[in-house]
Design a protein around this motif. Structure first.
Motif, PDB file in Angstrom:
ATOM      1  N   ALA A 108       7.365   4.249   7.398  1.00 24.66           N
ATOM      2  CA  ALA A 108       8.613   4.846   7.885  1.00 24.66           C
ATOM      3  C   ALA A 108       9.436   5.483   6.774  1.00 24.66           C
ATOM      4  CB  ALA A 108       9.441   3.769   8.588  1.00 24.66           C
ATOM      5  N   TYR A 109       9.238   5.028   5.524  1.00 25.34           N
ATOM      6  CA  TYR A 109      10.047   5.571   4.428  1.00 25.34           C
ATOM      7  C   TYR A 109       9.420   6.806   3.791  1.00 25.34           C
ATOM      8  CZ  TYR A 109       6.584   2.681   2.030  1.00 25.34           C
ATOM      9  OH  TYR A 109       5.409   2.117   1.628  1.00 25.34           O
ATOM     10  N   CYS A 110       8.285   7.262   4.313  1.00 27.35           N
ATOM     11  CA  CYS A 110       7.507   8.287   3.598  1.00 27.35           C
ATOM     12  C   CYS A 110       7.745   9.692   4.147  1.00 27.35           C
ATOM     13  CB  CYS A 110       6.018   7.945   3.686  1.00 27.35           C
ATOM     14  SG  CYS A 110       4.973   9.175   2.885  1.00 27.35           S
ATOM     15  N   VAL A 125      -3.054  12.030  -5.523  1.00 35.82           N
ATOM     16  CA  VAL A 125      -2.162  11.393  -4.546  1.00 35.82           C
ATOM     17  C   VAL A 125      -2.281  12.117  -3.212  1.00 35.82           C
ATOM     18  CG1 VAL A 125      -0.551  10.589  -6.338  1.00 35.82           C
ATOM     19  CG2 VAL A 125      -0.183  12.824  -5.278  1.00 35.82           C
ATOM     20  N   GLY A 126      -1.418  11.791  -2.284  1.00 37.13           N
ATOM     21  CA  GLY A 126      -1.416  12.462  -0.994  1.00 37.13           C
ATOM     22  C   GLY A 126      -0.081  12.199  -0.302  1.00 37.13           C
ATOM     23  N   GLY A 127      -0.160  12.250   0.996  1.00 41.41           N
ATOM     24  CA  GLY A 127      -1.126  11.779   1.956  1.00 41.41           C
ATOM     25  C   GLY A 127      -1.975  10.643   1.394  1.00 41.41           C
ATOM     26  N   GLU A 128      -3.086  10.431   2.042  1.00 39.49           N
ATOM     27  CA  GLU A 128      -3.979   9.369   1.576  1.00 39.49           C
ATOM     28  C   GLU A 128      -5.229   9.996   0.950  1.00 39.49           C
ATOM     29  OE1 GLU A 128      -4.028   6.176   0.888  1.00 39.49           O
ATOM     30  OE2 GLU A 128      -6.144   6.438   0.427  1.00 39.49           O
ATOM     31  N   ILE A 143      -6.810   2.662 -10.448  1.00 41.81           N
ATOM     32  CA  ILE A 143      -6.447   2.740  -9.024  1.00 41.81           C
ATOM     33  C   ILE A 143      -5.142   1.997  -8.854  1.00 41.81           C
ATOM     34  CG2 ILE A 143      -6.917   1.779  -6.736  1.00 41.81           C
ATOM     35  CD1 ILE A 143      -9.618   2.609  -6.801  1.00 41.81           C
ATOM     36  N   GLN A 144      -4.202   2.660  -8.204  1.00 42.37           N
ATOM     37  CA  GLN A 144      -2.966   1.993  -7.859  1.00 42.37           C
ATOM     38  C   GLN A 144      -2.997   1.761  -6.348  1.00 42.37           C
ATOM     39  OE1 GLN A 144       0.790   3.710  -9.349  1.00 42.37           O
ATOM     40  NE2 GLN A 144       1.445   3.622  -7.225  1.00 42.37           N
ATOM     41  N   ILE A 145      -2.992   0.496  -5.952  1.00 38.43           N
ATOM     42  CA  ILE A 145      -2.978   0.213  -4.510  1.00 38.43           C
ATOM     43  C   ILE A 145      -1.555  -0.155  -4.118  1.00 38.43           C
ATOM     44  CG2 ILE A 145      -3.895  -1.209  -2.638  1.00 38.43           C
ATOM     45  CD1 ILE A 145      -6.467  -1.515  -4.056  1.00 38.43           C
ATOM     46  N   LYS A 158       2.616  -0.841   7.108  1.00 37.32           N
ATOM     47  CA  LYS A 158       1.427  -1.679   7.364  1.00 37.32           C
ATOM     48  C   LYS A 158       0.762  -2.083   6.051  1.00 37.32           C
ATOM     49  CE  LYS A 158       0.520   0.568  11.791  1.00 37.32           C
ATOM     50  NZ  LYS A 158       1.422   1.733  11.604  1.00 37.32           N
ATOM     51  N   LYS A 159       1.291  -1.591   4.945  1.00 34.66           N
ATOM     52  CA  LYS A 159       0.624  -1.848   3.657  1.00 34.66           C
ATOM     53  C   LYS A 159       0.949  -3.262   3.198  1.00 34.66           C
ATOM     54  CE  LYS A 159       2.375   1.830   1.652  1.00 34.66           C
ATOM     55  NZ  LYS A 159       2.607   3.064   0.866  1.00 34.66           N
ATOM     56  N   SER A 160       0.038  -4.183   3.487  1.00 35.96           N
ATOM     57  CA  SER A 160       0.314  -5.585   3.186  1.00 35.96           C
ATOM     58  C   SER A 160      -0.920  -6.248   2.563  1.00 35.96           C
ATOM     59  CB  SER A 160       0.733  -6.333   4.445  1.00 35.96           C
ATOM     60  OG  SER A 160      -0.406  -6.619   5.216  1.00 35.96           O
TER      61      SER A 160
HETATM   62  C1  LIG Z   1       3.163   9.041  -1.002  1.00 29.53           C
HETATM   63  S1  LIG Z   1       2.103   7.709  -1.425  1.00 29.53           S
HETATM   64  C2  LIG Z   1       0.519   8.514  -1.432  1.00 29.53           C
HETATM   65  C3  LIG Z   1      -0.649   7.622  -1.736  1.00 29.53           C
HETATM   66  C4  LIG Z   1      -1.030   6.595  -0.676  1.00 29.53           C
HETATM   67  N1  LIG Z   1      -0.985   7.089   0.622  1.00 29.53           N
HETATM   68  C5  LIG Z   1      -0.194   5.330  -0.825  1.00 29.53           C
HETATM   69  O1  LIG Z   1       0.579   5.018   0.056  1.00 29.53           O
HETATM   70  O2  LIG Z   1      -0.367   4.669  -1.852  1.00 29.53           O
HETATM   71  C6  LIG Z   1       2.385   7.454  -3.155  1.00 29.53           C
HETATM   72  C7  LIG Z   1       3.301   6.296  -3.471  1.00 29.53           C
HETATM   73  O3  LIG Z   1       4.626   6.639  -3.109  1.00 29.53           O
HETATM   74  C8  LIG Z   1       5.244   5.510  -2.544  1.00 29.53           C
HETATM   75  N2  LIG Z   1       6.348   5.972  -1.692  1.00 29.53           N
HETATM   76  C9  LIG Z   1       6.283   6.730  -0.588  1.00 29.53           C
HETATM   77  N3  LIG Z   1       7.519   6.965  -0.094  1.00 29.53           N
HETATM   78  C10 LIG Z   1       8.383   6.341  -0.930  1.00 29.53           C
HETATM   79  C11 LIG Z   1       9.803   6.187  -0.968  1.00 29.53           C
HETATM   80  N4  LIG Z   1      10.583   6.746  -0.037  1.00 29.53           N
HETATM   81  N5  LIG Z   1      10.329   5.468  -1.969  1.00 29.53           N
HETATM   82  C12 LIG Z   1       9.546   4.897  -2.934  1.00 29.53           C
HETATM   83  N6  LIG Z   1       8.212   4.998  -2.955  1.00 29.53           N
HETATM   84  C13 LIG Z   1       7.636   5.707  -1.965  1.00 29.53           C
HETATM   85  C14 LIG Z   1       4.114   4.850  -1.774  1.00 29.53           C
HETATM   86  O4  LIG Z   1       4.359   3.503  -1.456  1.00 29.53           O
HETATM   87  C15 LIG Z   1       2.970   5.002  -2.747  1.00 29.53           C
HETATM   88  O5  LIG Z   1       2.943   3.928  -3.665  1.00 29.53           O
END
Ligand SMILES: C[S@@+](CC[C@H](N)C(=O)[O-])C[C@H]1O[C@@H](n2cnc3c(N)ncnc32)[C@H](O)[C@@H]1O
Ligand code: SF4
Ligand code: SF4
Length: 386
Positions: A50-52, A85-88, A134-136, A148-150
């Motif tokens: 939801a924060y993305c 990075v992405g997306g996924e 790798i950053q998970i 859902k990332k848990s």
């Molecule tokens: C946009 S994601 C892309 C890679 C992958 N889908 C993931 O979730 O790891 C890259 C990183 O940005 C973080 N992220 C996304 N939206 C964010 C926000 N509003 N504030 C802080 N970190 C955020 C995600 O948790 C992730 O670690």
């Protein structure tokens, strides 16, 4: 100490300091070329945090040929590190080939993923392709409607890293929904020997969305506790500079810095556009960008106050104050060496660490509930527009 354990110890010490690529990065502190680029290999994602604001499933994957063309150009600009990075990134069908290509061109290469599509076989392929980090992303112990990332999904996969050359980091986002579990996320990663960080959700300086960070005092206490643990030499993956920066953000204190985004680090979109950072976009094609264009972004920006693009803040502080930032990080990492040394003297302890890292049933060790986690906080406002 037997030769095998001596080599293991040296390997561990090397890994402690590898994240910074100190010698390589040093060159970029002295010249006008960029240090790092984050490349969106796709806008598509298998989740919907939801924060993305960084995914869009209405768009197709960019082609392998286009991605390779952009990667070549990024390298020609002198960039040393590339973050996929992405997306996924793992939903892109050619992700392994992309990693291999980045490594062939000489990039230090990392990949950030939600980990849902990671399998033992895919990890082995990525390792063979030369991936270094790798950053998970793990936000909670259990999924919620917000994210859902848990660890429920990721814990069983830690075993894949047992003998892998790829360094694993865990990164979580702290907001009102995740805060009650953030400490447990941190403990779970650290107790398994994995460099782990949890970072405040970033506010969008362009006000495209709003996310409730959660109660300020509780957040500040939590950041303070991480600073304290970092001083003790624990494997908190956030630099002290960024922990201090986050505390200042919470307190509304002004921080003096100059944003180097668009210069020392920049982003390339999944349409091949040059982006200053993940929040500030341009329509310029990456293929048309010159070193002079990059240098023109070496300036304070109107969106600096409250900026939450921590990778940009981090790189900017490093370039501005290399001795202070690197010095503190080196001291923090050096504090870990005596405990590594002790563990290397006792082979069984080494095995025990491995089983702690990889114990898929380690849920009982978590310092926090793995059942019935808190539900979404109503104060979290979903994305308004992308
Ligand atoms: C946009 S994601 C892309 C890679 C992958 N889908 C993931 O979730 O790891 C890259 C990183 O940005 C973080 N992220 C996304 N939206 C964010 C926000 N509003 N504030 C802080 N970190 C955020 C995600 O948790 C992730 O670690
Ligand atoms: S943070 Fe990552 S996993 Fe979550 S929606 Fe954004 S791109 Fe997808
Ligand atoms: S201050 Fe820099 S990193 Fe932060 S939003 Fe603005 S351009 Fe991006």
């Amino acid at each position: 100490m037997p030769f095998y354990y001596r080599m293991k110890l040296l390997d561990k010490i090397g890994r402690e300091f590898s994240g910074y690529n100190i010698l390589e990065s040093g060159k970029r502190l002295l010249d006008r070329k960029p240090l790092q680029c984050s490349l969106y290999v796709t806008d598509r994602c298998n989740l919907d945090c939801a924060y993305c604001t960084e995914y869009d499933n209405s768009r197709p994957h960019p082609s392998l040929d286009d991605l390779k063309k952009w990667i070549r150009k990024i390298r020609e600009l002198g960039t040393m590190r590339i973050a996929l990075v992405g997306g996924e990134p793992l939903v892109h069908p050619n992700i392994v080939e992309l990693v291999r290509y980045c490594r062939e061109l000489g990039f230090a290469t990392s990949l950030t993923t939600n980990g849902f599509l990671l399998t033992r076989k895919l990890l082995a392929e990525l390792e063979d392709a030369g991936l270094q980090v790798i950053q998970i992303s793990v936000d909670r112990m259990t999924p919620s409607p917000i994210t859902k990332k848990s660890f429920k999904t990721i814990l069983p996969k830690l075993d894949y890293f047992r003998d892998s050359k790829i360094s694993l980091h865990i990164t979580g986002v702290i907001c009102a929904d995740t805060l009650p579990e953030s400490r447990a996320v941190l403990e779970t990663g650290l107790s398994r020997g994995i460099p782990t960080e949890v970072r405040l959700v970033h506010a969008d300086p362009l006000h495209r969305f709003r996310v409730d960070r959660g109660p300020r005092e509780a957040l500040e206490r939590f950041i303070d506790s991480m600073i304290e643990r970092k001083h003790r030499g624990e494997k908190i993956h956030t630099s002290e500079a960024i922990l201090n920066y986050q505390r200042s953000l919470l307190r509304g204190e002004h921080v003096e810095w100059t944003c180097m985004a668009g210069y020392k680090l920049f982003f390339v979109s999944a349409q091949g556009k040059f982006w200053i950072c993940s929040m500030v976009h341009t329509n310029k094609d990456i293929m048309d960008v010159t070193l002079d264009d990059l240098y023109a972004n070496y300036r304070k920006k109107s969106c600096q106050e409250g900026c939450g693009v921590y990778c940009a803040v981090s790189a900017s502080l490093l370039v501005e104050k290399p001795v202070r930032v690197l010095g503190k990080e080196i001291v923090a990492r050096a504090k870990r060496i005596p405990s590594m040394f002790r563990r290397s003297l006792t082979p069984d302890a080494d095995k025990a660490t491995h089983s702690a890292i990889t114990n898929p049933d380690g849920t009982h060790e978590m310092n926090g509930s793995t059942k019935g986690g808190p539900f979404a906080d109503d104060r979290v406002t979903l994305r308004k527009s992308v």
